[in-house]
Design an enzyme around this catalytic site. Structure first.
Site, PDB file in Angstrom:
ATOM      1  NE  ARG A  15      -1.969  -1.766   3.552  1.00  0.00           N
ATOM      2  CZ  ARG A  15      -2.413  -1.970   4.790  1.00  0.00           C
ATOM      3  NH1 ARG A  15      -3.642  -1.603   5.124  1.00  0.00           N
ATOM      4  NH2 ARG A  15      -1.629  -2.535   5.695  1.00  0.00           N
ATOM      5  CE  LYS A  75       0.703  -2.205   9.517  1.00  0.00           C
ATOM      6  NZ  LYS A  75      -0.504  -2.443  10.359  1.00  0.00           N
ATOM      7  CE1 TYR A  94      -5.734   2.244  10.354  1.00  0.00           C
ATOM      8  CE2 TYR A  94      -4.637   1.776   8.263  1.00  0.00           C
ATOM      9  CZ  TYR A  94      -5.804   1.976   8.997  1.00  0.00           C
ATOM     10  OH  TYR A  94      -7.024   1.904   8.372  1.00  0.00           O
ATOM     11  CG  HIS A  96      -2.152  -0.845  15.179  1.00  0.00           C
ATOM     12  ND1 HIS A  96      -3.496  -0.968  15.423  1.00  0.00           N
ATOM     13  CD2 HIS A  96      -2.025  -0.768  13.827  1.00  0.00           C
ATOM     14  CE1 HIS A  96      -4.157  -0.978  14.275  1.00  0.00           C
ATOM     15  NE2 HIS A  96      -3.306  -0.842  13.302  1.00  0.00           N
ATOM     16  CD  GLU A 118      -3.973   3.001  15.447  1.00  0.00           C
ATOM     17  OE1 GLU A 118      -3.076   2.975  16.309  1.00  0.00           O
ATOM     18  OE2 GLU A 118      -3.777   3.402  14.276  1.00  0.00           O
ATOM     19  CG  ASP A 270      -2.079  -4.537  12.902  1.00  0.00           C
ATOM     20  OD1 ASP A 270      -0.879  -4.815  12.773  1.00  0.00           O
ATOM     21  OD2 ASP A 270      -2.825  -4.279  11.947  1.00  0.00           O
TER      22      ASP A 270
END
Length: 371
Positions: A15, A75, A94, A96, A118, A270
């Site tokens: 991505r 990510k 993101y 996490h 998120e 994740d």
């Protein structure tokens, strides 16, 4: 504002933070966009497409991290990327953080302002920037689980849909949220016997009404959970506590009661995973076996369908990126409390309560960060 999107370097992550169309939206609104060369190859977007969209192409990631005010990724930044972050820079991706003490420490040390997709909320109380990837991961979990169930991949040798005269496979979905709902849709579509477990009666009513007699629902207590996973050929872990580490619902002790060759797919990996025996894997080496049970724990499942995932993600992340670029992150968050919920780290402090509690940081209250 100068906005950069580097090529993703996590294992088999194809991505990209900005599509050419998103780059165009930012440039026509007066912002400078810098894309690392080759960043869009995984979604079929060439450097020339980005140039036509008004972006500049950088030869290497170091140039983007050194020159840009905001870094837009998919990510969490890897160690080499975190080393390039600097004080005052905005990181929008993101993260996490709750199960990732090392990343959190690096972001705190860097002084960066880190906004996590998120934890950004929506008017209805959902997580709109997480939802599209949850939809993708939920659907992919059944594909991945079906493959892992094949004997050649270590599974029981069960076809989820069965054939005439042979019973279909049994699927247990733990969690009836976005991931669980989409997993159940795929499993029901294949003809599997599906059970959805959740602790929220309203969720159980919603999914029960939707699937009618095509899927069963059970309240998720220890007895029902144990019974369901022991009957299942495939178990999908679809549990989410926003911003916090996932609870370990399936213990190692439970594995001995499961069918040999059964498969666990931990979509919550994740956030640390909801199976006690889970640890992150990659698309290169996606599974491992514990006590005869196959575990699939790939931490970036949607990266395998990069084009679909990137466009779905950009649909929801771009509006916030535009507001941050136009107003600055502080003013954008003052005007939009839902975006403000995405602030996880700022100026060497943790600003998200679940992360601070999980990792032992003193919390910087949001109102102080925005002051």
């Amino acid at each position: 504002m100068r906005i950069g999107s580097p090529r993703e370097i996590k294992n088999n992550e194809f991505r990209v933070g900005l599509t050419p169309e998103s780059a165009h939206e930012l440039t026509v609104n007066g912002h400078d966009v810098v894309i690392e060369t080759g960043a869009g190859v995984g979604i079929g977007a060439s450097d020339e497409e980005y140039r036509r969209a008004g972006a500049t192409i950088a030869a290497k990631a170091e140039d983007i991290f050194a020159e840009c005010d905001m870094i837009v990724k998919v990510k969490e930044p890897q160690a080499s990327e975190r080393a390039m972050l600097r004080e005052g820079q905005i990181l929008y991706t993101y993260l996490h953080l709750a199960p990732d003490a090392e990343q959190t420490a690096d972001l705190v040390k860097s002084g960066v302002t880190a906004i996590a997709y998120e934890t950004v909320t929506g008017p209805g109380g959902g997580l709109p920037l997480l939802k599209p990837m949850s939809q993708v991961a939920g659907r992919m979990s059944i594909q991945a689980g079906a493959t892992a169930l094949e004997k050649a991949h270590g599974g029981r040798g069960v076809l989820l849909g069965g054939v005439p005269g042979v019973m279909p496979g049994k699927v247990a979905v733990i969690g009836g949220g976005v991931v669980g709902f989409n997993a159940a849709q795929m499993a029901v579509g294949l003809g599997a016997q599906v059970t959805i477990l959740d602790r929220n009666p309203e969720v159980l009513e919603t999914v029960g009404t939707h699937f009618e007699n095509r899927a069963a629902t059970r309240f998720s207590n220890k007895v029902n959970l144990h019974d369901s996973i022991c009957e299942a050929d495939l178990v999908i872990g679809a549990v989410l506590i926003p911003g916090a580490a996932a609870p370990k619902l399936v213990t190692r002790e439970m594995l001995k009661d499961m069918k040999p060759g059964a498969v666990l797919v931990d979509v919550a990996i994740d956030q640390g995973g909801c199976f006690e025996t889970s640890y992150p894997t990659t698309h290169d080496d996606p599974t491992f076996v514990v006590d005869g049970v196959v575990h699939y724990c790939v931490a970036n499942m949607p990266g395998a369908v990069a084009r679909t995932s990137t466009y779905a993600l950009n649909n929801v992340t771009l509006p916030h990126a535009l507001r941050i670029a136009e107003l600055g992150w502080k003013e954008a968050m003052r005007r939009d409390p839902h975006l403000a919920a995405g602030l996880n780290v700022h100026a060497g402090r943790v600003t998200y309560a679940a992360v601070a509690e999980e990792l032992g940081y003193d919390l910087l209250p949001l109102e102080e960060a925005l002051a």
